[in-house]
Design a protein around this motif. Structure first.
Motif, PDB file in Angstrom:
ATOM      1  N   LYS A 232      42.688  39.137  34.073  1.00  0.00           N
ATOM      2  CA  LYS A 232      41.375  40.064  34.066  1.00  0.00           C
ATOM      3  C   LYS A 232      41.091  40.517  35.405  1.00  0.00           C
ATOM      4  CE  LYS A 232      39.044  38.075  29.989  1.00  0.00           C
ATOM      5  NZ  LYS A 232      37.934  37.381  29.382  1.00  0.00           N
TER       6      LYS A 232
ATOM      7  N   ALA B 146      29.677  46.458  30.801  1.00  0.00           N
ATOM      8  CA  ALA B 146      30.979  47.030  30.836  1.00  0.00           C
ATOM      9  C   ALA B 146      31.222  47.987  32.138  1.00  0.00           C
ATOM     10  CB  ALA B 146      31.044  48.075  29.627  1.00  0.00           C
TER      11      ALA B 146
ATOM     12  N   MET C 258      35.399  46.145  26.600  1.00  0.00           N
ATOM     13  CA  MET C 258      34.964  44.786  27.216  1.00  0.00           C
ATOM     14  C   MET C 258      35.058  43.499  26.289  1.00  0.00           C
ATOM     15  SD  MET C 258      31.623  43.914  29.172  1.00  0.00           S
ATOM     16  CE  MET C 258      30.587  44.242  27.742  1.00  0.00           C
TER      17      MET C 258
ATOM     18  N   ASP D 158      38.534  42.766  24.998  1.00  0.00           N
ATOM     19  CA  ASP D 158      39.503  42.041  26.002  1.00  0.00           C
ATOM     20  C   ASP D 158      38.697  40.633  26.538  1.00  0.00           C
ATOM     21  OD1 ASP D 158      41.351  42.183  28.278  1.00  0.00           O
ATOM     22  OD2 ASP D 158      39.671  42.178  29.696  1.00  0.00           O
TER      23      ASP D 158
ATOM     24  N   LYS E 285      31.842  45.953  34.832  1.00  0.00           N
ATOM     25  CA  LYS E 285      33.001  45.151  34.882  1.00  0.00           C
ATOM     26  C   LYS E 285      34.373  46.061  34.881  1.00  0.00           C
ATOM     27  CE  LYS E 285      32.108  40.658  34.363  1.00  0.00           C
ATOM     28  NZ  LYS E 285      32.872  39.663  35.250  1.00  0.00           N
ATOM     29  N   LYS E 286      33.969  47.396  35.275  1.00  0.00           N
ATOM     30  CA  LYS E 286      34.770  48.592  35.310  1.00  0.00           C
ATOM     31  C   LYS E 286      35.885  48.688  34.102  1.00  0.00           C
ATOM     32  CE  LYS E 286      35.390  47.848  40.423  1.00  0.00           C
ATOM     33  NZ  LYS E 286      34.352  46.682  40.780  1.00  0.00           N
ATOM     34  N   TYR E 287      34.966  48.434  32.897  1.00  0.00           N
ATOM     35  CA  TYR E 287      35.801  48.778  31.708  1.00  0.00           C
ATOM     36  C   TYR E 287      35.389  50.254  31.322  1.00  0.00           C
ATOM     37  CZ  TYR E 287      36.978  43.980  30.794  1.00  0.00           C
ATOM     38  OH  TYR E 287      37.551  42.779  30.780  1.00  0.00           O
TER      39      TYR E 287
ATOM     40  N   HIS F 172      38.895  43.609  36.280  1.00  0.00           N
ATOM     41  CA  HIS F 172      37.682  43.772  35.753  1.00  0.00           C
ATOM     42  C   HIS F 172      36.760  42.507  36.405  1.00  0.00           C
ATOM     43  CE1 HIS F 172      38.989  46.755  32.958  1.00  0.00           C
ATOM     44  NE2 HIS F 172      39.835  45.698  32.491  1.00  0.00           N
ATOM     45  N   THR F 173      37.186  42.154  37.738  1.00  0.00           N
ATOM     46  CA  THR F 173      36.580  40.939  38.426  1.00  0.00           C
ATOM     47  C   THR F 173      35.829  41.563  39.592  1.00  0.00           C
ATOM     48  OG1 THR F 173      38.177  39.299  37.523  1.00  0.00           O
ATOM     49  CG2 THR F 173      36.872  38.726  39.233  1.00  0.00           C
TER      50      THR F 173
END
Length: 601
Positions: A149, A249, A260, A263, A252-254, A152-153
């Protein structure tokens, strides 16, 4: 148990019919001590900030402390909320549940630096840490998931800020729970015997199964007129929850909220879309059932309040809780002696909160905390649906039991995607057992229809819910306001699509979206449909192959989150990355519809 015309209070429920919540905490004072312990552990976690890359020993110490904090927090959170669910109007446990929610935010905030800091450690260093410290091996999968991940961190500061916002982002769900469980009231109706009776969440389905069409219609209008009177509040709550998801989302760059949430369970979005596409392709099978329902009820128009009406007359399959217990024990014998003994342990030692009481949370669930037996909340009414609800929730409970027994705490919790498999497998085994026992043509027709209803409610209906969520979130992401009118139109159009031309889509049903608590856990419900499909395949393997299939299945129950959900299910013999299990389940659905038509000629 409640009487016919009065919802009894919590105090009036017999002790043996309540769950043994004291097995978790003897009293509120013990809860407060553990709450304080978690607070203290949160402070200790902060001391590791900026140090995780120093050595394997430091990283192990941090993980040990983190999971100790999460273990004790889980106990605090479960107790507070289960006590709140016993009576949602009880101010003491409203407060404890609020404190537990706040503590969750504190814990997330205290550990928010963890993931970004681990990601800043060079991969070669992590590899060296794992090679040099045997204790760290326990956390290998967690380190792999953190790496998966990475895109998305956020930074440590951003993760901490997002964690601090958790209580605010969770507010729509908490407010909806108060609105739906404690505040909304439905007008009384005239019962079958002509007396005025209360309408509650727990009694609604019973009224909708009434042979008296007037009772069904009045209950239907009672419930949905109440939601319609609060349509703007309900829409605002729903839209706020969607916006909270969109915020998370985006942070978190989704690309989307659905990406999101899926995942998080390590399930490809294609699985979600495959489900909807496969159901669309099979809707003619459902239309066939709707047409048969209309014919068997003998009505000129089939209305939404006829959806649960009994199709087979002169069959009154009512069961006390004690009878339900024995039916479940008999039906699940194919799962082996140990499984049956564990079921008995749960029945005999008050794992279950059985009956409805004033203010009690609606519906049913299985829950609990690691280190203590699982719990089951019911609102039991003496009908066949509730027998299957008991089998369903005990399936969840024994999934939890096996996972907790086998996996260390970090991997004991299983993903939602596999959660509905064990529960529905129990239902499938029970229905097959009952069908094998019954020769009477009318009773068999009743049971066949019940199995069909399970498909309807779990595969078709939950997929429709899933499509509603996908469409509503997509509209919000495109900048459209989710007003009550917009939500009602989406919902109305989906009912038209899913039920076909033989069903009158009453305007009242347009508000049903406001009645579904699961929408406040976005992109959850599709897993009922995928889980049901997997469970049908597994139950057939168990009945056909016997001991080897049971061994594989119990291995799946013991898996926890030690692997991703698709891999765990493949180990049990089902591939949910393909459309095959869904198509196979729907082929069985069509066979059942054909049998019902034959039995009712």
């Amino acid at each position: 148990m409640s009487t016919d015309n009065k919802i009894i209070t919590r105090e009036e429920i017999r002790q043996e019919d309540k769950w043994a919540i004291e097995d978790l905490f003897t009293n509120d004072e013990d809860w407060k001590k553990e709450y304080a312990l978690v607070k203290e552990l949160c402070e200790k976690l902060q001391a590791y900030k900026g140090k995780l890359g120093e050595s394997a020993t430091v990283l192990v110490e941090f993980f040990n402390l983190l999971f100790k904090a999460e273990y004790h927090f889980e106990r605090v959170y479960v107790y507070a909320n289960q006590k709140y669910h016993e009576d949602t109007a009880n101010a003491i446990y409203q407060n404890l549940a609020d404190q537990a929610n706040g503590l969750e935010v504190s814990l997330k905030s205290a550990s928010a630096f963890c993931t970004p800091e681990i990601l800043s450690i060079p991969e070669a260093t992590i590899t060296q840490f794992l090679a040099s410290n045997e204790e760290l091996e326990l956390y290998r999968r967690i380190l792999e998931e953190i790496s998966r991940k990475k895109a998305h961190t956020l930074s440590a500061g951003e993760e901490a800020l997002l964690a601090d916002a958790g209580e605010v982002l969770g507010a729509p769900s908490n407010i909806y729970s108060m609105f739906n469980n404690a505040d909304i009231k439905f007008p009384d109706i005239m019962g079958e015997d002509g007396d005025k009776v209360p309408v509650t969440h727990g009694r609604y389905v019973t009224y909708m199964e009434s042979k008296d069409r007037r009772v069904r219609k009045e209950a239907f209008e009672s419930v949905y007129s109440s939601y319609r009177s609060m349509k703007n509040t309900a829409a605002s709550l729903f839209a706020s929850n969607v916006k909270a998801s969109m915020f998370a989302a985006k942070a978190k760059k989704y690309d989307s909220t659905i990406a999101m949430y899926l995942d998080d369970t390590d399930v490809p979005v294609e699985v979600y879309k495959n489900l909807i596409d496969t159901i669309h392709a099979n809707l003619p099978k459902f239309y066939k059932y709707v047409a048969l329902r209309k014919k068997l009820l003998g009505v000129d128009e089939l209305h939404m309040y006829d959806v649960y009406a009994p199709l087979v007359s002169d069959v009154d399959m009512k069961y006390t809780f004690d009878q339900a217990r024995e039916m479940v024990l008999e039906g699940l014998v194919p799962l082996g002696e140990r499984y049956i003994n564990l079921l008995k342990e749960g029945f005999d030692n008050r794992w279950i909160d059985i009956y409805e009481n004033e203010g009690k949370r609606s519906g049913a669930y299985s829950w609990g905390a690691y280190g203590t037996h699982p719990y089951v909340l019911l609102n039991y009414h003496p009908n066949l649906d509730n027998v299957f609800t008991l089998a369903h929730e005990m399936g969840h409970a024994l999934h939890t039991y096996h996972s907790n027994e086998t996996q260390p705490y970090p991997y004991a919790g299983y993903k939602i995607f596999v959660a509905e498999v064990a529960s529905t497998c129990n239902e499938a085994l029970l229905i097959q057992h009952l069908l094998n026992k019954i020769d009477d043509k009318k009773q068999r027709a009743y049971l066949v229809n019940h199995f069909i209803e399970s498909f309807k409610g779990t595969v078709f209906r939950q997929t429709m819910f899933a499509e509603f969520e996908m469409l509503a979130h997509a509209k919000a992401e495109e900048g459209e306001a989710l007003t009550s009118e917009v939500l009602c139109k989406i919902y109305h159009d989906l009912n038209v699509k899913y039920y076909g031309e033989d069903m009158v889509i009453d305007s009242e049903i347009d508000m049903e979206w406001a009645k579904i608590p699961h929408f406040y856990t976005p992109f959850y419900v599709y897993q009922y449909a995928t889980g049901f499909s997997a469970a049908i395949a597994l139950s057939r393997k168990i009945l056909k192959e016997g001991e080897k299939a049971v061994e594989d299945y119990i291995g799946f129950l013991r898996g926890g989150s030690s692997a991703d959900p698709i891999t765990l299910l493949r180990g049990a013999g089902v591939d949910m990355a393909s459309k095959d299990p869904i198509n196979e389940a729907l082929a069985l659905f069509e066979e059942l519809v054909d049998e019902l038509e034959e039995l009712t000629k």
